[in-house]
Design a protein around this motif. Structure first.
Motif, PDB file in Angstrom:
ATOM      1  N   LYS A  45     -10.034   6.234  16.965  1.00 25.50           N
ATOM      2  CA  LYS A  45      -9.877   4.803  16.689  1.00 25.50           C
ATOM      3  C   LYS A  45      -8.844   4.620  15.582  1.00 25.50           C
ATOM      4  O   LYS A  45      -9.004   5.127  14.469  1.00 25.50           O
ATOM      5  CB  LYS A  45     -11.205   4.176  16.270  1.00 25.50           C
ATOM      6  CG  LYS A  45     -11.098   2.685  15.968  1.00 25.50           C
ATOM      7  CD  LYS A  45     -12.346   2.131  15.288  1.00 25.50           C
ATOM      8  CE  LYS A  45     -13.466   1.911  16.283  1.00 25.50           C
ATOM      9  NZ  LYS A  45     -14.609   1.165  15.642  1.00 25.50           N
ATOM     10  N   ILE A  98      -7.384   1.862  13.298  1.00 22.44           N
ATOM     11  CA  ILE A  98      -7.662   0.511  12.822  1.00 22.44           C
ATOM     12  C   ILE A  98      -6.408  -0.011  12.127  1.00 22.44           C
ATOM     13  O   ILE A  98      -6.043   0.445  11.036  1.00 22.44           O
ATOM     14  CB  ILE A  98      -8.864   0.510  11.856  1.00 22.44           C
ATOM     15  CG1 ILE A  98     -10.085   1.165  12.528  1.00 22.44           C
ATOM     16  CG2 ILE A  98      -9.177  -0.902  11.395  1.00 22.44           C
ATOM     17  CD1 ILE A  98     -11.195   1.519  11.570  1.00 22.44           C
ATOM     18  N   LEU A  99      -5.718  -0.945  12.767  1.00 26.37           N
ATOM     19  CA  LEU A  99      -4.475  -1.487  12.240  1.00 26.37           C
ATOM     20  C   LEU A  99      -4.774  -2.758  11.463  1.00 26.37           C
ATOM     21  O   LEU A  99      -5.376  -3.695  11.999  1.00 26.37           O
ATOM     22  CB  LEU A  99      -3.504  -1.785  13.383  1.00 26.37           C
ATOM     23  CG  LEU A  99      -3.274  -0.647  14.389  1.00 26.37           C
ATOM     24  CD1 LEU A  99      -2.274  -1.080  15.461  1.00 26.37           C
ATOM     25  CD2 LEU A  99      -2.811   0.628  13.704  1.00 26.37           C
ATOM     26  N   THR A 100      -4.365  -2.781  10.207  1.00 29.72           N
ATOM     27  CA  THR A 100      -4.652  -3.930   9.353  1.00 29.72           C
ATOM     28  C   THR A 100      -3.364  -4.543   8.806  1.00 29.72           C
ATOM     29  O   THR A 100      -2.342  -3.875   8.674  1.00 29.72           O
ATOM     30  CB  THR A 100      -5.556  -3.533   8.169  1.00 29.72           C
ATOM     31  OG1 THR A 100      -4.840  -2.628   7.314  1.00 29.72           O
ATOM     32  CG2 THR A 100      -6.826  -2.864   8.649  1.00 29.72           C
ATOM     33  N   GLY A 105      -8.167  -3.716  15.382  1.00 29.58           N
ATOM     34  CA  GLY A 105      -7.926  -4.252  14.050  1.00 29.58           C
ATOM     35  C   GLY A 105      -7.124  -5.541  14.045  1.00 29.58           C
ATOM     36  O   GLY A 105      -6.444  -5.892  15.013  1.00 29.58           O
ATOM     37  N   GLU A 132     -11.663   8.209  12.897  1.00 29.86           N
ATOM     38  CA  GLU A 132     -11.217   6.844  12.665  1.00 29.86           C
ATOM     39  C   GLU A 132     -10.151   6.865  11.576  1.00 29.86           C
ATOM     40  O   GLU A 132     -10.352   7.449  10.510  1.00 29.86           O
ATOM     41  CB  GLU A 132     -12.384   5.939  12.258  1.00 29.86           C
ATOM     42  CG  GLU A 132     -13.417   5.750  13.367  1.00 29.86           C
ATOM     43  CD  GLU A 132     -14.465   4.695  13.018  1.00 29.86           C
ATOM     44  OE1 GLU A 132     -14.259   3.975  12.012  1.00 29.86           O
ATOM     45  OE2 GLU A 132     -15.461   4.586  13.760  1.00 29.86           O
ATOM     46  N   THR A 189      -7.345   4.414   9.469  1.00 29.66           N
ATOM     47  CA  THR A 189      -6.892   3.065   9.136  1.00 29.66           C
ATOM     48  C   THR A 189      -5.429   3.097   8.724  1.00 29.66           C
ATOM     49  O   THR A 189      -5.021   3.917   7.892  1.00 29.66           O
ATOM     50  CB  THR A 189      -7.742   2.472   8.001  1.00 29.66           C
ATOM     51  OG1 THR A 189      -9.110   2.385   8.430  1.00 29.66           O
ATOM     52  CG2 THR A 189      -7.243   1.082   7.622  1.00 29.66           C
ATOM     53  N   ASP A 247      -2.507   0.596   7.231  1.00 25.48           N
ATOM     54  CA  ASP A 247      -2.123  -0.682   6.640  1.00 25.48           C
ATOM     55  C   ASP A 247      -0.676  -0.953   7.043  1.00 25.48           C
ATOM     56  O   ASP A 247       0.264  -0.358   6.504  1.00 25.48           O
ATOM     57  CB  ASP A 247      -2.258  -0.617   5.121  1.00 25.48           C
ATOM     58  CG  ASP A 247      -1.958  -1.950   4.449  1.00 25.48           C
ATOM     59  OD1 ASP A 247      -1.373  -2.838   5.104  1.00 25.48           O
ATOM     60  OD2 ASP A 247      -2.294  -2.107   3.254  1.00 25.48           O
TER      61      ASP A 247
END
Length: 422
Positions: A162, A164-166, A200, A260, A262, A264
């Motif tokens: 996964k 997670i694009l923020t 995300g 997972e 992330t 940014d």
């Protein structure tokens, strides 16, 4: 049992209630794809089966795009083989020169791939269609033959990572920079036979063209596929294009992921992949002074209208540096036409670029932009292996259209933020 997005799609096509990572299944296919390089081999294997017809004339797609228009007698012979097969089997979605495009730009444009599909293609970048919420993956020519014959293929259910694009990326950061950043982070085998599943709030800031680029290069991290959730932008893209009804799948909230990560997006910088492997990445701030001989803007990775538009925005009113060959390949005939209507082609030609018909030619060192020994190219394509675009002593640097266009102006790998201020 909780499943990821990819696992749900595969379970449905295998007529199973649920599947788990590592499980072997046989799945029904929505589309089988081939091109002028891989299809002749598939045809040979198909003919061994003694069949008169493919499983479904609407679900086999053949796009001669690698060496077309034919570059030599051998390429012409391969294209003839494909053409005759398509005509004999009455393949509905066969796209010849004049209506063809680079396959992975053409199929979404034609509405032939939709959310929830299972698609195999005898080309490794078939994973592009994950941008539309489909499971799509590259296979070999023998599997293509079997798919054309039976409408089925076997798969091992992949584990998933996964991502997670923020947040929102900065002005000159596109999907190409993001996927190069990710590949640099996890390595070319970091997602080996896994599904790269992007989620995300950052996705809302990514255009469809950026999503196609990211899904396209999932294979460069070793992934089985890359996939995005279906949102309002996806639906908007499909409206007026989709040739059939589709099903939207979502991952379960308690789906199991092997990892997972992330990202940014606001902190991702324009990124360049140095020779001779995609994970050898540096930000534009770390590049240093790298003189170039050629720039390629196009391919199944970055030959869409948005890519040409940003290139023209940077090149407009400027000139390509003396001694730098800058070749632009629109992804499809429609993209080419739209770029003409917008004035993009005029801007690019006036800057000193040359325009080409849609083709994969330079990306795989086939034609229309081969490198000689000692030459360096900045390219928006997807691979930079030894000899990928020509001589084994040439060098290929992967970058976004913005970086490529900026580099064309200066003759060195350059920051579009700086070049576009001048």
């Amino acid at each position: 049992m909780a499943m990821t997005m990819t696992q749900k799609i595969l379970a449905k096509h295998a007529n199973l209630e649920h599947v788990v990572a590592g499980q072997l299944i046989e799945a029904d296919l929505d589309l089988v794809l081939g091109n002028d390089i891989t299809t002749p081999v598939a045809i040979k294997e198909f003919n061994k089966l003694g069949l008169d017809e493919v499983f479904d004339k609407d679900k086999v797609t053949i796009v001669p795009d690698h060496f077309t228009p034919a570059k030599d007698i051998q390429a012409a012979t391969q294209c003839k083989c494909v053409r005759e097969f398509a005509m004999d089997k009455q393949i509905v979605n066969y796209f010849e020169v004049g209506e063809m495009g680079i396959e992975h730009a053409l199929l979404p444009e034609k509405g032939l791939v939709v959310p929830g599909d299972v698609i195999i293609g005898a080309d490794s970048h078939t994973c592009t269609y994950g941008a539309l919420g489909a499971f799509s993956t590259g296979i070999g020519s023998t599997d293509m033959a079997a798919g054309m014959a039976t409408g089925k293929a076997w798969f091992k259910i992949p584990e998933a990572i996964k991502f997670i694009l923020t947040n929102k990326p900065t002005e000159y950061v596109s999907g190409k920079d993001i996927i190069l950043h990710i590949i640099g982070l996890i390595g070319v085998d970091g997602a080996l036979y896994k599904s790269m599943e992007f989620v995300g709030d950052g996705i809302a800031h990514l255009s469809m063209d950026s999503r196609f680029t990211m899904a396209n290069m999932a294979i460069e991290a070793g992934a089985k596929n890359g996939i995005f959730p279906v949102d309002e932008l996806t639906i908007e893209y499909l409206n007026g294009r989709a040739k059939r009804e589709y099903t939207v799948y979502e991952a379960d909230s308690d789906a199991i992921y092997s990892q997972e990560i992330t990202i940014d997006l606001s902190k991702v910088r324009p990124t360049v992949s140095f020779p001779h492997i995609p994970d050898n990445t540096r930000t534009i701030d770390e590049v240093g002074e790298v003189k170039i001989d050629q720039v390629i803007i196009g391919s199944c990775t970055n030959g869409r209208l948005e890519d040409l538009r940003i290139s023209a925005d940077i090149l407009r009113g400027k000139k390509v540096a003396k001694g730098v060959r800058t070749i632009v390949f629109p992804g499809t005939q429609q993209i080419y036409l739209d770029a003409i209507k917008e004035g993009i082609v005029t801007d690019l030609i006036e800057a000193g670029c040359v325009m080409s018909t849609p083709t994969c030619g330079p990306c795989l060192g086939g034609h229309m932009g081969i490198l000689a020994a000692g030459e360096r190219a900045v390219t928006t394509t997807n691979r930079n292996f030894v000899g990928r675009m020509g001589h084994v002593d040439s060098e290929v640097y992967l970058a976004s259209p913005a970086v490529a266009a900026a580099s064309a102006v200066t003759g060195y790998i350059s920051n579009p933020e700086v070049v576009n201020q001048k």
